[in-house]
Every structure is written in C-alpha cells, then in structure tokens.
Motif scaffolding. Structure first.
Motif, short mmCIF file in Angstrom:
data_model
loop_
_atom_site.label_atom_id
_atom_site.label_comp_id
_atom_site.label_asym_id
_atom_site.label_seq_id
_atom_site.Cartn_x
_atom_site.Cartn_y
_atom_site.Cartn_z
N PRO A 34 0.81 -1.23 0.00
CA PRO A 34 0.00 0.00 0.00
C PRO A 34 0.84 1.27 0.00
O PRO A 34 0.52 2.24 -0.69
CB PRO A 34 -0.83 -0.13 1.28
N LEU A 35 1.94 1.28 0.75
CA LEU A 35 2.81 2.46 0.79
C LEU A 35 3.48 2.71 -0.56
O LEU A 35 3.58 3.86 -1.01
CB LEU A 35 3.88 2.29 1.87
N GLN A 36 3.94 1.66 -1.20
CA GLN A 36 4.59 1.81 -2.50
C GLN A 36 3.61 2.30 -3.56
O GLN A 36 3.94 3.14 -4.39
CB GLN A 36 5.23 0.48 -2.92
N LEU A 37 2.39 1.75 -3.51
CA LEU A 37 1.35 2.22 -4.42
C LEU A 37 1.06 3.69 -4.20
O LEU A 37 0.96 4.47 -5.16
CB LEU A 37 0.08 1.38 -4.22
N MET A 38 0.95 4.09 -2.94
CA MET A 38 0.65 5.47 -2.62
C MET A 38 1.76 6.40 -3.10
O MET A 38 1.49 7.51 -3.59
CB MET A 38 0.42 5.64 -1.12
N LEU A 39 3.00 5.99 -2.97
CA LEU A 39 4.12 6.81 -3.41
C LEU A 39 4.05 7.08 -4.91
O LEU A 39 4.15 8.24 -5.35
CB LEU A 39 5.44 6.13 -3.06
N ILE A 40 3.85 6.04 -5.71
CA ILE A 40 3.80 6.22 -7.16
C ILE A 40 2.59 7.06 -7.55
O ILE A 40 2.69 8.00 -8.35
CB ILE A 40 3.73 4.85 -7.87
N ALA A 41 1.43 6.72 -6.99
CA ALA A 41 0.19 7.41 -7.36
C ALA A 41 0.23 8.88 -6.95
O ALA A 41 -0.19 9.77 -7.70
CB ALA A 41 -1.00 6.72 -6.72
N CYS A 42 0.75 9.16 -5.76
CA CYS A 42 0.81 10.54 -5.27
C CYS A 42 1.76 11.37 -6.10
O CYS A 42 1.45 12.52 -6.47
CB CYS A 42 1.22 10.56 -3.80
N ALA A 43 2.94 10.82 -6.42
CA ALA A 43 3.91 11.55 -7.23
C ALA A 43 3.34 11.85 -8.62
O ALA A 43 3.50 12.95 -9.17
CB ALA A 43 5.20 10.75 -7.36
N THR A 44 2.64 10.87 -9.18
CA THR A 44 2.01 11.07 -10.49
C THR A 44 0.94 12.14 -10.43
O THR A 44 0.83 13.00 -11.31
CB THR A 44 1.39 9.74 -10.99
N SER A 45 0.14 12.09 -9.36
CA SER A 45 -0.94 13.06 -9.20
C SER A 45 -0.41 14.49 -9.08
O SER A 45 -0.99 15.43 -9.63
CB SER A 45 -1.77 12.71 -7.97
N VAL A 46 0.69 14.65 -8.36
CA VAL A 46 1.31 15.98 -8.23
C VAL A 46 1.70 16.52 -9.61
O VAL A 46 1.46 17.69 -9.92
CB VAL A 46 2.55 15.91 -7.30
N ALA A 47 2.29 15.66 -10.44
CA ALA A 47 2.69 16.09 -11.79
C ALA A 47 1.47 16.45 -12.63
O ALA A 47 1.48 17.45 -13.37
CB ALA A 47 3.48 14.97 -12.46
N VAL A 48 0.41 15.66 -12.53
CA VAL A 48 -0.80 15.92 -13.31
C VAL A 48 -1.44 17.24 -12.90
O VAL A 48 -1.80 18.08 -13.74
CB VAL A 48 -1.81 14.77 -13.15
N MET A 49 -1.59 17.44 -11.59
CA MET A 49 -2.24 18.67 -11.12
C MET A 49 -1.38 19.90 -11.41
O MET A 49 -1.91 20.98 -11.68
CB MET A 49 -2.55 18.56 -9.62
N SER A 193 2.62 16.42 1.25
CA SER A 193 2.58 15.08 1.85
C SER A 193 3.62 14.16 1.22
O SER A 193 4.03 13.16 1.83
CB SER A 193 1.19 14.46 1.69
N LEU A 194 4.04 14.48 -0.01
CA LEU A 194 4.92 13.59 -0.75
C LEU A 194 6.24 13.28 -0.03
O LEU A 194 6.66 12.11 0.02
CB LEU A 194 5.19 14.17 -2.15
N PRO A 195 6.94 14.27 0.56
CA PRO A 195 8.19 13.93 1.28
C PRO A 195 7.95 12.95 2.44
O PRO A 195 8.77 12.06 2.68
CB PRO A 195 8.67 15.29 1.80
N PHE A 196 6.83 13.11 3.15
CA PHE A 196 6.52 12.19 4.25
C PHE A 196 6.31 10.78 3.71
O PHE A 196 6.78 9.80 4.29
CB PHE A 196 5.26 12.66 5.00
#
Length: 300
Positions: A34-49, A193-196
C-alpha cells in the motif's frame, strides 16, 4: 456559464473513472505494498495537477497564500492523501475488490454522522433510516450473506474500509472551512505530503519495484483517481444548472465497478455483494432524498 449537458458529460466521465479505480487498486497491490502504491500514485498526481495549474494559468496562485494556509496544506496533506489512501489501500490489500469498494461508498453517511459532533448539526430522520439501511448492506457484504453468524471475511480489512470513510469525512468537513482555491489546495496537500510518503515508504517497504502491470496501474490511479477525476467533477459542479441530476450519477459507479472487477480481476461476484450494494445505494438515495425535502421545507 452554466450548461447542464456539459455538466452531465463531465459528471459521467468522472463516474466512469471512479468505476475503474477499484480494479486498478487490486492490480497494483498484487506486486506493491500500500505504501509503495501510494508513493507512485501521489507523485504522479502531483505532476498531473501541476500540469492542470499551468494550463489554466493558475500557477501564480501557489505563491499568494498566507503562512497559515501553507501550514494548513501540510496538515491536510497528512490527512489526505497520506492517511486516507494508506488506510484505503490497506483495506483493498486485505479484501476482495467487490467487498472493499461498496464499503467505502458509505462515506457520505459517515459525513452526516460526524457533522453532528464536529459541526453541531442535527441528524434528520432520513439520516437515521439511511444509516440502518446502509449498514445492513455493510453487514451483508462483510459476512458474505451469513448475517446471523456475524463472522466477517476479514475483520481488520472491514475495519480499514470503514475507517477510510471516517478519514475521508473528516477531510471534507475540514475542506468546508478551507479558504484556498480547491485545485490549488489539493495540489499543495499532495505536494507537501509527498516527502513524508517517500521517507515512510523507504523506511518500511523500500522503493517500489514490481511488474509493469502494477506500476502502470499505480500511475493510472495517480493520473485519474487522484487527479483528472477531481478536475472533471469540479467542472461538472460549476457547469451544473441542476446539481442533483449530476450527483445522482454517483449511484451508477459501484454497479459499473463490479463489471470491471469481474471481467478484469476475474472475481466471481457473490449474490451477497449485489444484495449489500443495493442496500447501501438505497440508503444513500434515501438520505439524499431526505436532505432535498428538508431544504425544500426550509425554503418555504
């Protein structure tokens, strides 16, 4: 300008995207934590937004906030995405998608109940009846239809799925008092939240490594579930002449989601899932119907 046809199109697009994410969650979690999924998805979302903010020429708004608003961004980011998606992904990691997805849909009811202690609101009769109907559906799904035995398929997974609705409801209650631009605020929440997430992921599970399918599904979640879906829904609400018509599209999503879950993940959909999901949707519909009636009465 208001345009109901466009609003319905944006709303339908959002619902279609939401209907696919339960399947994407499970595809990712086959090889990722779950943590690894969240890392990839969150980083991608930051780029999209960030791309959306640039396209809309709203990037300068990021530097116009007060110190307190930046602090709010950090706190809100710890709530969503960090805590919310961590709890949600843990639920999907433990439960079949056909169980975790409907349970998460009870967040609207949780929002009504938490509004009592947090906002000083009162529960209506419709909220109480809706709760009885919805949580009856939860019990049916979680026990695979063996309601009298009350033996849950995975008690921790069920708890996580319901806990995610509490986190999401708290987040939306906090958002109601947020003075930041919605898209700017969401971008900063994810950015701060991404650095955390990176640090926690490296310490607990290490950096993500998995199959191409899992990695692509994680990116898909970041692009669509955490990014574009929010933007489309925001446009739908802004364009809507009748917001209730657009909001009612949400009820299609859980049933459509079962189609993807069955044909892509190969899960055999249980009869208890259909029964429980119908109860949950009927309960949410009843709650929405009661709120409309209350608003109409107040307007008289």
């Amino acid at each position: 300008m208001k345009n109901q046809k466009q609003a319905l199109m944006f709303g339908a697009g959002t619902v279609l995207l939401w209907s696919t994410v339960a399947t994407a969650f499970k595809l990712s979690l086959r090889d990722l934590t779950p943590l690894q999924l969240m890392l990839i998805a969150c980083a991608t979302s930051v780029a999209v937004m960030a791309g959306v903010l640039v396209a809309q020429k709203r990037l300068p708004m990021l530097f116009e906030l007060t110190r307190r608003q930046y602090l709010v961004s950090v706190v809100m980011g710890l709530l969503n995405p960090l805590l919310y998606y961590l709890v949600l992904f843990e639920a999907f990691d433990r439960l079949p998608a056909q169980e975790a997805q409907p349970l998460n849909y009870t967040w609207a009811l949780t929002l009504a109940y938490l509004s009592v202690p947090l906002l000083g609101q009162r529960l209506s009769r419709a909220d109480i009846v809706a709760g009885l109907i919805c949580y009856s559906g939860v019990v049916v799904i979680a026990t695979h239809g063996d309601v009298l035995a009350l033996e849950f398929s995975d008690p921790i997974g069920v708890f996580m799925a319901l806990a995610s609705t509490v986190v999401w409801a708290v987040y939306w209650i906090a958002t109601a008092r947020d003075t930041r631009d919605p898209l700017v605020g969401l971008f900063l929440n994810f950015l701060f939240s991404l650095p955390f997430i990176v640090v926690i992921c490296m310490v607990v599970d290490g950096l993500p490594t998995g199959s191409n399918t899992a990695l692509m599904a994680s990116v898909y979640i970041g692009v669509f579930e955490m990014g574009i879906a929010f933007v489309l829904w925001m446009f739908a609400m802004k364009k809507a002449e009748n917001t209730s018509q657009v909001s009612n599209l949400i009820f299609i999503s859980p049933f459509l989601s079962l189609i993807f879950i069955h044909f892509i993940l190969g899960e055999e959909i249980l009869e208890s899932t259909y029964v429980g999901l119908v109860l949950i949707v009927v309960g949410l519909w009843w709650q929405q119907r009661g709120r409309k009636r209350d608003l109409a009465a107040e307007a008289v």
